[in-house]
Design an enzyme around this catalytic site. Structure first.
Site, mmCIF file in Angstrom:
data_model
loop_
_atom_site.group_PDB
_atom_site.id
_atom_site.type_symbol
_atom_site.label_atom_id
_atom_site.label_comp_id
_atom_site.label_asym_id
_atom_site.label_seq_id
_atom_site.Cartn_x
_atom_site.Cartn_y
_atom_site.Cartn_z
ATOM 1 N N ASP A 90 -5.956 -9.205 -15.516
ATOM 2 C CA ASP A 90 -5.446 -7.928 -16.003
ATOM 3 C C ASP A 90 -5.776 -7.650 -17.472
ATOM 4 O O ASP A 90 -6.077 -6.523 -17.855
ATOM 5 C CB ASP A 90 -3.912 -7.872 -15.853
ATOM 6 C CG ASP A 90 -3.499 -7.525 -14.435
ATOM 7 O OD1 ASP A 90 -4.379 -7.419 -13.571
ATOM 8 O OD2 ASP A 90 -2.291 -7.361 -14.203
ATOM 9 N N HIS A 132 3.163 -1.369 -21.224
ATOM 10 C CA HIS A 132 3.583 -2.682 -20.705
ATOM 11 C C HIS A 132 3.580 -3.779 -21.766
ATOM 12 O O HIS A 132 4.180 -4.829 -21.548
ATOM 13 C CB HIS A 132 2.667 -3.141 -19.567
ATOM 14 C CG HIS A 132 2.752 -2.308 -18.330
ATOM 15 N ND1 HIS A 132 3.942 -2.083 -17.677
ATOM 16 C CD2 HIS A 132 1.789 -1.644 -17.627
ATOM 17 C CE1 HIS A 132 3.708 -1.314 -16.608
ATOM 18 N NE2 HIS A 132 2.410 -1.028 -16.561
ATOM 19 N N GLY A 140 -0.324 -5.939 -18.059
ATOM 20 C CA GLY A 140 -0.708 -4.697 -17.368
ATOM 21 C C GLY A 140 -1.729 -3.858 -18.124
ATOM 22 O O GLY A 140 -1.574 -2.649 -18.252
ATOM 23 N N ASP A 167 4.352 7.487 -15.509
ATOM 24 C CA ASP A 167 3.354 6.590 -14.924
ATOM 25 C C ASP A 167 3.912 6.005 -13.615
ATOM 26 O O ASP A 167 5.124 5.871 -13.459
ATOM 27 C CB ASP A 167 3.081 5.468 -15.935
ATOM 28 C CG ASP A 167 1.852 4.653 -15.617
ATOM 29 O OD1 ASP A 167 0.800 4.921 -16.222
ATOM 30 O OD2 ASP A 167 1.949 3.735 -14.777
ATOM 31 N N HIS A 169 3.851 3.049 -12.800
ATOM 32 C CA HIS A 169 4.424 1.730 -13.087
ATOM 33 C C HIS A 169 5.606 1.853 -14.049
ATOM 34 O O HIS A 169 5.597 2.706 -14.950
ATOM 35 C CB HIS A 169 3.361 0.819 -13.708
ATOM 36 C CG HIS A 169 2.168 0.592 -12.826
ATOM 37 N ND1 HIS A 169 1.068 1.423 -12.845
ATOM 38 C CD2 HIS A 169 1.922 -0.350 -11.885
ATOM 39 C CE1 HIS A 169 0.174 0.980 -11.956
ATOM 40 N NE2 HIS A 169 0.671 -0.087 -11.365
ATOM 41 N N ASP A 256 -1.450 7.690 -12.337
ATOM 42 C CA ASP A 256 -1.650 6.796 -11.196
ATOM 43 C C ASP A 256 -0.610 7.042 -10.102
ATOM 44 O O ASP A 256 -0.490 6.265 -9.165
ATOM 45 C CB ASP A 256 -1.666 5.317 -11.635
ATOM 46 C CG ASP A 256 -0.612 4.990 -12.659
ATOM 47 O OD1 ASP A 256 0.276 5.835 -12.906
ATOM 48 O OD2 ASP A 256 -0.660 3.874 -13.221
ATOM 49 N N TYR A 295 -6.487 5.491 -12.339
ATOM 50 C CA TYR A 295 -7.625 4.622 -12.037
ATOM 51 C C TYR A 295 -8.657 5.296 -11.155
ATOM 52 O O TYR A 295 -9.635 4.676 -10.757
ATOM 53 C CB TYR A 295 -7.088 3.281 -11.500
ATOM 54 C CG TYR A 295 -6.121 2.740 -12.523
ATOM 55 C CD1 TYR A 295 -6.606 2.209 -13.726
ATOM 56 C CD2 TYR A 295 -4.741 2.896 -12.394
ATOM 57 C CE1 TYR A 295 -5.741 1.805 -14.731
ATOM 58 C CE2 TYR A 295 -3.867 2.499 -13.388
ATOM 59 C CZ TYR A 295 -4.372 1.953 -14.556
ATOM 60 O OH TYR A 295 -3.534 1.584 -15.556
HETATM 61 ZN ZN ZN Z 1 0.451 2.690 -14.347
#
Ligand code: ZN
Length: 380
Positions: A90, A132, A140, A167, A169, A256, A295
């Protein structure tokens, strides 16, 4: 009031590597699509070229030992440092990763200064939002947490700050930085940690001590679509922002969440995303907008271009400008529509998704709403 867009081609000097999902070219594509639509230059817009942040500013959040390790990695003196999250995978070690981090963080600091100085209402740093990164650990795809450092600088200047993160995440690094304080309200909407990295961000993570009630998490099941996502946003975010009364809102605008993103499983469409951005604009007295995940590079360019149009009150038509289509074609992308291309299919477990979201929203209203000062909506 002027707005600022922050960008430099110097971003393209850095590269996470050929197999890594984070493609820095997405920043250039976004800049090119914004230009193709005539959104740069505009009479009311400044284009700012980012300057690197300095080490001292990074140390507002990150440990000295970690920053030294990042520098050594950046100069090729070490190939990995697993206790700090660095190594193949990552958070790869690549040449100049520290300079990349200084540049991205510097851009976020410029956005914060622009808004705090009263030069304008909105500043957008598409390279930022690396939410992150932890105090002593890369995580991340994030080495330095530019949202946290930007918020700390705004606090130094006496600003009251709310942070909204859309996001896919969970915004774990930002949450951790402000988990024990009521000075910053953080709200993260994301795919549930049960199915997605980093595995945190459940509704019962609401802060501790003075911070109790000032960390807010809205986890969604996979396949959550525009309707449920926007419903939850409307139930939770505006009442909390009205109650908290921030001077500045910092947002992480990761894309994302789209159904065709290769890393996450939410079903937000680009039209749904546009609606969220409109809601944010209505909420934000002063707005520091940051990028984030995303992405599928073509989604990124479209969504952040739409966001920038909304920020400037410009309506965009769907057919993409011809010369931009040629630019995307370099990457083998031939879609011709701004919004049409990313309409998600409907999945059957919608009732399950909706029921779970309703449960989460009720939980937050019970636990968080009474804590956040002057929260607008009365409780039944
Ligand atoms: Zn994300």
């Amino acid at each position: 009031m002027e707005n600022a867009f922050i960008y430099t081609d110097a971003y393209l000097d850095y590269d996470y590597g050929p197999t890594h999902p984070l493609k820095i070219i997405r920043l250039k594509l976004t800049y090119e699509l914004i230009q193709a639509y005539g959104l740069l230059p505009l009479p009311s817009v400044q284009l700012l070229i980012p300057q690197k942040a300095d080490d001292e500013t990074l140390a507002l959040f990150h440990s000295r030992e970690y920053l030294n390790t990042l520098r050594e990695a950046s100069e090729g003196r070490i190939r990995d440092a697993y206790p700090n999250g660095l190594g193949p995978g990552d958070n790869p070690v690549f040449k100049g990763l520290y300079d990349w981090s200084l540049l991205v963080t510097g851009a976020t600091l410029q956005a914060c200064d622009f808004v705090a100085d009263g030069k304008g209402a909105i500043a957008f740093n598409i390279a930022g939002g690396l939410h992150h990164a932890q105090r002593s650990r890369a995580s991340g795809f994030c080495y330095v947490n530019d949202p946290v450092i930007g918020i700390l600088k705004l606090l130094e200047r006496g600003k009251r700050v709310a942070y909204i993160d859309i996001d896919a995440h969970h915004a774990d690094g930002v949450q951790a930085a402000f988990y024990e304080t009521d000075q910053v309200l953080t709200i993260s909407l994301h795919e549930s940690g049960r199915t997605l990295y980093p595995g945190t961000g459940f509704e019962d993570e609401i802060g501790t001590g003075r911070g109790e009630g000032y960390s807010v998490n809205i986890p969604f099941l996979p396949f959550t679509d525009d309707e449920t996502y926007l419903w939850a946003f409307d139930e939770i975010v505006p009442p909390l922002i009205d109650g908290f009364r921030p001077d500045v809102i910092v947002t992480q605008l990761g894309v994302d969440t789209f159904y065709n993103d290769p890393l996450a499983k939410l079903n937000v469409s680009i039209s749904g995303y546009e609606k969220i951005i409109r809601r944010m604009k209505a909420l934000a007295p002063r707005w520091v907008a940051l990028g984030g995940g995303g992405y599928d590079v073509s989604n990124v360019a479209r969504a952040w271009t739409l966001a920038w149009a909304v920020m400037n009150g410009v309506e965009l038509s769907d057919p993409l400008p011809e010369d931009y289509i040629g630019k995307e074609a370099r990457l083998g992308i031939y879609e011709r529509e701004l919004r049409g291309a990313s309409k998600p299919p409907r999945y059957s477990p919608m009732e399950v998704v909706r029921k779970e979201t309703e449960r989460v929203v009720e939980y937050i209203k019970k636990t968080v709403f009474p804590k956040v000062r002057d929260t607008g909506t009365p409780q039944e």
